[in-house]
Scaffold this active site. Structure first.
Site, short mmCIF file in Angstrom:
data_model
loop_
_atom_site.label_atom_id
_atom_site.label_comp_id
_atom_site.label_asym_id
_atom_site.label_seq_id
_atom_site.Cartn_x
_atom_site.Cartn_y
_atom_site.Cartn_z
N LYS A 1 -24.21 34.84 21.39
CA LYS A 1 -23.85 36.11 22.04
C LYS A 1 -23.19 35.83 23.39
CE LYS A 1 -25.98 40.14 24.27
NZ LYS A 1 -27.27 40.78 24.63
N LYS B 1 -27.59 50.73 32.71
CA LYS B 1 -28.87 50.14 33.10
C LYS B 1 -29.26 50.58 34.51
CE LYS B 1 -28.32 45.78 30.53
NZ LYS B 1 -29.56 45.82 29.75
N ASP C 1 -23.32 42.62 31.44
CA ASP C 1 -23.80 43.78 30.69
C ASP C 1 -24.31 44.86 31.64
OD1 ASP C 1 -24.70 45.54 28.79
OD2 ASP C 1 -26.54 44.43 28.36
N ARG D 1 -26.05 43.16 19.40
CA ARG D 1 -26.04 43.17 17.93
C ARG D 1 -24.70 43.66 17.39
NH1 ARG D 1 -31.09 47.07 18.23
NH2 ARG D 1 -31.19 45.88 20.16
N GLU E 1 -25.79 46.44 22.69
CA GLU E 1 -24.43 46.00 22.36
C GLU E 1 -24.37 44.60 21.77
OE1 GLU E 1 -25.28 43.40 25.38
OE2 GLU E 1 -25.74 45.53 25.34
N ASP F 1 -26.37 37.36 30.35
CA ASP F 1 -26.37 37.89 28.99
C ASP F 1 -25.44 37.10 28.06
OD1 ASP F 1 -27.63 39.67 27.32
OD2 ASP F 1 -26.14 41.26 27.56
N ASP G 1 -26.26 50.24 25.27
CA ASP G 1 -26.90 49.06 25.84
C ASP G 1 -27.50 48.16 24.76
OD1 ASP G 1 -27.66 47.36 27.86
OD2 ASP G 1 -29.59 48.36 28.20
#
Length: 499
Positions: A267, A279, A272, A353, A351, A290, A349
């Protein structure tokens, strides 16, 4: 840092420091006993004063020990002999690594490899020893200006001293330990860089540079390429960012041409914000981490290339930022993945996946032996497991056991969670084939259940590293995990010994 391995005893070595291990019972063996004999009992007498704590990882520096040619002896506690095992060994190594990194810039002899660790051999001990010392020397100052430390401290050359005859397997273990540490350092560097430095393009450039250095085939797909492939899920995350997304494909071909590759998917969310589902501001700076899944893939590729493992590996890195903006994907939007399955984006959020699912579909074309994805995917994993093991879920129990065992061997542990069909019910959507979240319960599991819908063509495992990829607080920074686990997994596979 340069490592060499030699046969000998420590008392006559003219070096800056000699490191020896000491058990809490006071009985000296191996290198410690040789130093005590040379000092006519002075070493044991100093230890007997009680300045060295009984716990593993305690340290005591002894300067100008009689009978020894070195400047100082560094005694490291190993704890109680009857409780000694992997954990105590690693606690001792971690302490030594930090001490050597912050100590004077001198050559060092480390006499720890001969200490018998129950159930382990000297090759294992050497690999762990080198990795720990090299990792302890890691420093990140790429973004510092005036505060950058220009004076080099710490050990420059490390001699690993053993009483045994040196074998090819021992030398290979030293090389493996150093290669894994270098892979961890790359992963840490990438994770620690801020989001304005480490963009999707920066990750792509890093992959290309690795390709040139180690003669790897590297492809970088741009937005138009992804659109042609139908990666609508990945591109939906990229819509709010001014930074162009990248899809990185790396090929390491160390095995036979007919051998099926292991595919690693990392990933690569380089920052993010949560997107429209923004967030909270507190600790949002840590969302630069991230992309640590992507960083671990790049770090693992560096490690296996340095080791020249006889195995075929493909690395896939979907890379983008997740930003709010006028064109950003909104909660309630429906997107179409590369697989043709549609997804209702209930929370922007969630995201990670969304970018991974298209990469997992892309992985099918390689007809893989197995696929392992690595992602800082869910805060729920941190709640469930804390920051000690990574979360592990898989559609194949043998593959899961293989990874768990390699985690134990490397000390980079994981813990398996269930991937039962009953959890799939939580992903139901009235408007698409699935939602991208499953509600407040079992968040780590439902995230993996989402990914499982795109992995039916092969054996697959998912590592949720949200709790292990970095630490917070005063020691804030990337950890380099799970490069050690992945490297151990690929070493075992390359030797024809999965599990």
């Amino acid at each position: 840092m340069e490592f060499t391995i030699k046969t000998g005893t420590p008392e006559k070595l003219k070096t800056g420091s000699v490191v020896v291990g000491v058990f809490a019972d006071g009985q000296l063996g191996g290198a410690a006993a040789a130093l005590d004999k040379a000092s006519k009992g002075k070493f044991a007498a100093i230890l007997g004063r009680g300045d060295l704590e009984d716990k593993a990882g305690s340290l005591l520096a002894i300067h100008d020990l009689p009978g020894s040619a070195c400047e100082r002896v560094l005694a490291v506690g190993l704890g109680k002999r009857d409780e000694f095992g992997d954990k105590a060994w690693r606690d001792a190594l971690a302490a030594v690594g930090k001490a050597l990194a912050s100590g004077p810039a001198s050559d060092v002899a480390v006499c720890l490899a001969d200490i018998p660790v129950p159930g382990r051999d000297i090759d294992w001990a050497l690999q762990q020893l080198v990795r720990a010392i090299a990792d302890g020397a890691y420093r990140f100052d790429a973004t510092k200006g005036k505060d950058k430390d220009s004076k080099r401290r710490g050990a420059g050359k490390v001699v690993l001293l053993t009483g045994e005859k040196i074998t090819a397997s021992m030398e290979a273990a030293v090389q493996r330990g150093q290669a894994i540490a270098e892979g961890m350092a790359l992963a840490k560097d990438l994770g620690n860089l801020p989001g304005n430095f480490c963009t999707p393009s920066y990750l792509a450039d890093t992959a290309v540079a690795l390709g040139k250095q180690y003669k790897l085939k590297v492809e970088v797909l741009d937005r138009d390429d992804m659109q042609k492939l139908g990666m609508g899920s990945l591109l939906s995350v990229a819509r709010g960012s001014h930074q162009p997304p990248k899809f990185i494909v790396m090929h390491y071909k160390g095995g036979k041409s007919k051998d099926k590759p292991v595919v690693l998917v990392g990933k690569g969310i380089t920052f993010d914000t949560g997107g429209i589902s923004l967030k909270p501001g507190a600790e949002m700076d840590e969302m630069k981490f991230d992309m640590c899944g992507a960083a671990s893939v790049l770090g693992t590729f560096k490690a296996i290339a340095r080791m020249a493992l006889p195995i075929n590996v493909v690395g896939l890195i979907p890379a983008t930022e997740n930003m709010p903006g006028g064109s950003a994907t909104k909660p309630g939007d429906v997107v179409t993945s590369m697989s043709g399955q549609t997804i209702e984006v209930l929370n922007t959020d969630a995201e990670g996946r969304l970018i991974l699912c298209d990469a997992l579909t892309y992985a099918e074309r390689f007809k893989p032996a197995c696929v392992v994805d690595i992602a800082t995917l869910t805060g729920a994993c941190v709640v469930a497991l804390g920051k000690i093991p990574s979360g592990l879920l898989a559609n194949d129990d043998a593959l899961a056991r293989e990874l768990l065992d390699c985690g134990t061997v490397s000390g980079d542990r994981a813990w398996q969670l269930p991937l039962w069909d009953e959890y799939q019910e939580l992903l139901k959507s009235n408007f698409a084939d699935m939602g991208n979240i499953g509600g407040r319960f079992a968040g780590t599991i439902t995230a993996a259940c989402f990914l499982a819908r795109f992995t039916k063509a092969y054996k697959w495992a998912h590592l949720d590293i949200a709790g292990t990829a970095w630490v917070s607080g005063d020691a804030k920074g990337a950890t380099g995990r799970p490069v050690p686990l992945l490297a151990e997994f690929l070493i075992a596979r390359s030797q024809g010994a999965p599990g």
